[in-house]
Design an enzyme around this catalytic site. Structure first.
Site, PDB file in Angstrom:
ATOM      1  N   ASP A  20       0.818  -1.208   0.000  1.00  0.00           N
ATOM      2  CA  ASP A  20       0.000   0.000   0.000  1.00  0.00           C
ATOM      3  C   ASP A  20       0.858   1.268   0.000  1.00  0.00           C
ATOM      4  O   ASP A  20       1.720   1.435   0.868  1.00  0.00           O
ATOM      5  CB  ASP A  20      -0.903  -0.015   1.240  1.00  0.00           C
ATOM      6  CG  ASP A  20      -2.043   0.982   1.130  1.00  0.00           C
ATOM      7  OD1 ASP A  20      -2.182   1.629   0.079  1.00  0.00           O
ATOM      8  OD2 ASP A  20      -2.800   1.091   2.116  1.00  0.00           O
ATOM      9  N   ASP A  21       0.603   2.127  -0.970  1.00  0.00           N
ATOM     10  CA  ASP A  21       1.253   3.446  -1.051  1.00  0.00           C
ATOM     11  C   ASP A  21       2.753   3.396  -1.363  1.00  0.00           C
ATOM     12  O   ASP A  21       3.447   4.408  -1.236  1.00  0.00           O
ATOM     13  CB  ASP A  21       1.077   4.264   0.257  1.00  0.00           C
ATOM     14  CG  ASP A  21      -0.327   4.831   0.421  1.00  0.00           C
ATOM     15  OD1 ASP A  21      -1.189   4.576  -0.438  1.00  0.00           O
ATOM     16  OD2 ASP A  21      -0.555   5.542   1.420  1.00  0.00           O
TER      17      ASP A  21
ATOM     18  N   CYS B  39      -6.262   4.663  -3.287  1.00  0.00           N
ATOM     19  CA  CYS B  39      -6.455   3.226  -3.050  1.00  0.00           C
ATOM     20  C   CYS B  39      -7.648   2.578  -3.744  1.00  0.00           C
ATOM     21  O   CYS B  39      -7.481   1.674  -4.566  1.00  0.00           O
ATOM     22  CB  CYS B  39      -6.610   2.984  -1.547  1.00  0.00           C
ATOM     23  SG  CYS B  39      -5.236   3.557  -0.548  1.00  0.00           S
TER      24      CYS B  39
ATOM     25  N   HIS C 156     -10.695  -2.556   1.830  1.00  0.00           N
ATOM     26  CA  HIS C 156     -11.040  -1.155   1.537  1.00  0.00           C
ATOM     27  C   HIS C 156     -11.970  -1.003   0.338  1.00  0.00           C
ATOM     28  O   HIS C 156     -11.847  -0.055  -0.438  1.00  0.00           O
ATOM     29  CB  HIS C 156      -9.741  -0.347   1.294  1.00  0.00           C
ATOM     30  CG  HIS C 156      -9.916   1.131   1.528  1.00  0.00           C
ATOM     31  ND1 HIS C 156      -9.083   2.083   1.001  1.00  0.00           N
ATOM     32  CD2 HIS C 156     -10.868   1.816   2.211  1.00  0.00           C
ATOM     33  CE1 HIS C 156      -9.475   3.284   1.363  1.00  0.00           C
ATOM     34  NE2 HIS C 156     -10.562   3.155   2.098  1.00  0.00           N
TER      35      HIS C 156
ATOM     36  N   ASP D 163      -0.456   0.310  -5.067  1.00  0.00           N
ATOM     37  CA  ASP D 163      -1.792   0.738  -5.504  1.00  0.00           C
ATOM     38  C   ASP D 163      -1.865   2.218  -5.857  1.00  0.00           C
ATOM     39  O   ASP D 163      -2.908   2.695  -6.300  1.00  0.00           O
ATOM     40  CB  ASP D 163      -2.842   0.406  -4.442  1.00  0.00           C
ATOM     41  CG  ASP D 163      -2.662   1.220  -3.176  1.00  0.00           C
ATOM     42  OD1 ASP D 163      -1.538   1.700  -2.913  1.00  0.00           O
ATOM     43  OD2 ASP D 163      -3.655   1.383  -2.447  1.00  0.00           O
ATOM     44  N   ASN D 164      -0.777   2.936  -5.648  1.00  0.00           N
ATOM     45  CA  ASN D 164      -0.689   4.352  -6.039  1.00  0.00           C
ATOM     46  C   ASN D 164       0.713   4.835  -5.720  1.00  0.00           C
ATOM     47  O   ASN D 164       1.497   4.111  -5.105  1.00  0.00           O
ATOM     48  CB  ASN D 164      -1.745   5.239  -5.346  1.00  0.00           C
ATOM     49  CG  ASN D 164      -1.827   5.054  -3.839  1.00  0.00           C
ATOM     50  OD1 ASN D 164      -2.800   4.497  -3.324  1.00  0.00           O
ATOM     51  ND2 ASN D 164      -0.795   5.485  -3.123  1.00  0.00           N
TER      52      ASN D 164
HETATM   53 CA    CA Z   1      -2.898   3.308  -1.244  1.00  0.00          CA
END
Ligand code: CA
Length: 454
Positions: free
Chosen positions: A36-37, A76, A141, A283-284
């Protein structure tokens, strides 16, 4: 009911095939790690000289590193919905994070979906139908827990810790309080990233006869920045390099890398490495705790820093070790890729394209352009806008100002020089393609807000 609908959507499994002179693996195990991130330069193999990721670096040296992989959204939920369904965010309706406030600035945002519809078909449903054991481990999420919008409703046999939450209440046991708690039971003193890895190893041991699909969206390295204490000292003693400077964030990255390393070691121990496709991505783009340089911008933005992400793929014997690929691939391409390997057709409509040919050594996919549509405000970062990338050219249309930006990514990866005036014909052609794509998908553009006084 879901199975009946799914069966109607799918054609029967197809025979093994050759791509680029190589036999496509039949029903391999699949491990898809989503960090994530994680920013584009947040790995050693992606250029960081501060963060230490020896296990993921090894994976890259044994496989293929995509240099131009992208998330379908700058944050996300849109990305995760696209990844699971193979559809652009416009088509799933999950166009920004679920709990974000609807803004009314110069333009008025349209209401949007706050969850991934349970009647959407995910790759987990398709692979499950094809005989795969499936698990989701970590961040979900994509919907409301009380309404059953969880991984179990989308084709996963098992769900470890996936809820409506976009980040954990805490990385330390008991992992937060109340609704912000990640619901995983663990001994006192446990660290969330490690516990998720423990569950991943347990799943592999239980399903070593295969085939299995492991969707492993670690909560890390999203905020809060809460490292494992024993990993901190090394980074506190290090000089910042290239804008990478936060010891806690570095330690969080290392814990994930350690988890990937434990997983790779288990695949070796069980002699499954040659039967397993391992994918690692994000995801980003990275947020303000890190630096995405040389890319412009960060998470929440449509400049490259917000959407370009690492992607590494390893499959010994099929993917050439130590190779790279500059063809753009997006989150929505995972579904058709995994379905391709599972030997099954995908449901319609499908926006993604299988990147199995690229894994086999092809230079290009069939499509000639990819798109983003983000009809939302993220104050301080992004106003409603659309993007097309075609070849090395990228055009951004910003609705509030009608501004058009055109960048030559081959020579200006940092998006510093707007080339619209230099190439008006090209800009017009790309803008036309972008408008046609929006019309095709029925993409909504936010309307003028009559109450806005600026
Ligand atoms: Ca994210």
């Amino acid at each position: 009911m879901r199975i009946l609908v799914l069966t109607a959507l799918l054609t029967s499994c197809v025979a093994p095939q050759m791509v680029e002179g190589k036999r496509v693996p039949v029903k391999p195990n699949i491990v898809l790690v989503v960090i994530d991130d994680l920013g584009w330069t947040d790995l050693g193999c992606q250029g960081s000289r501060y963060y230490e990721t020896p296990n993921i670096d090894r994976l890259a040296s044994e496989g293929l590193r995509f240099t131009d992989a992208y998330s379908c959204g700058p944050n996300c939920s849109p990305t995760r919905a696209a990844l699971l369904t193979g559809k652009y965010p416009t088509r799933t309706g999950v166009t920004t994070v679920l709990n974000k406030k609807v803004h009314k600035f110069a333009l008025k945002e349209h209401p949007r979906r706050k969850s991934l519809a349970t009647d959407e078909t995910t790759f987990a449903e398709v692979l499950s139908e094809a005989g795969y054991a499936t698990i989701s481990l970590g961040k979900w999420h994509l919907g409301k827990d009380k309404q059953g919008e969880d991984p179990l409703s989308q084709g996963f046999d098992e769900n470890v810790g996936g809820t409506h939450q976009g980040h954990p209440g805490s990385y330390h046991q008991p992992f937060g309080k109340g609704g912000a708690r990640v619901p995983i039971e663990a001994p006192e003193g446990s660290y969330l990233t490690d516990i998720i890895t423990d569950h991943a190893l347990d799943f592999v041991r239980r399903n070593q006869g295969g085939p299995f699909l492991m969707y492993l969206p670690y909560y890390a390295v999203h905020t809060p920045i809460q490292p494992r204490a024993d990993l901190m000292a090394k980074y506190e003693a290090k000089e910042p390099v290239g804008g990478h400077k936060n010891p806690g964030y570095a330690a969080m990255i290392e814990a994930v890398d350690e988890g990937v390393g434990r997983l790779l070691a288990l695949l070796d121990e069980l002699e499954l490495a040659d039967d397993t496709l391992v994918l690692v991505t994000s995801d980003n783009g990275g947020h303000s705790v890190t630096s995405n340089a040389p890319l412009r911008g960060r998470k929440g933005m449509l400049y490259e820093g917000g959407i370009r992400v690492p992607l590494i793929a390893r499959f010994p014997g099929f993917i050439e070790a130590g190779s790279t690929c500059p063809e753009p691939v997006l989150s929505m391409d995972f579904f058709p890729t995994l379905a391709h390997l599972a030997g099954c057709e995908t449901p319609e409509p499908m926006d993604g394209e299988s990147f199995v040919p690229l894994l086999a050594g092809a230079e290009h996919l069939e499509r000639d352009a990819v798109f983003w549509h983000f009809p939302h405000y993220l104050p301080g970062r992004q106003t409603p806008a659309s993007v097309i990338r075609m070849g090395d050219w990228k055009l951004i249309e910003t609705f509030e100002t009608n501004r058009i930006e055109l960048y030559d990514l081959a020579n200006d990866i940092s998006e510093t020089e707007n080339c619209v005036a230099l190439h008006p014909g090209l800009a017009s052609a790309l803008h036309g393609r972008l408008r046609a794509w929006r019309a095709d998908l029925g993409a909504k553009i936010p309307t003028l807000n009559p109450d806005w006084e600026g």
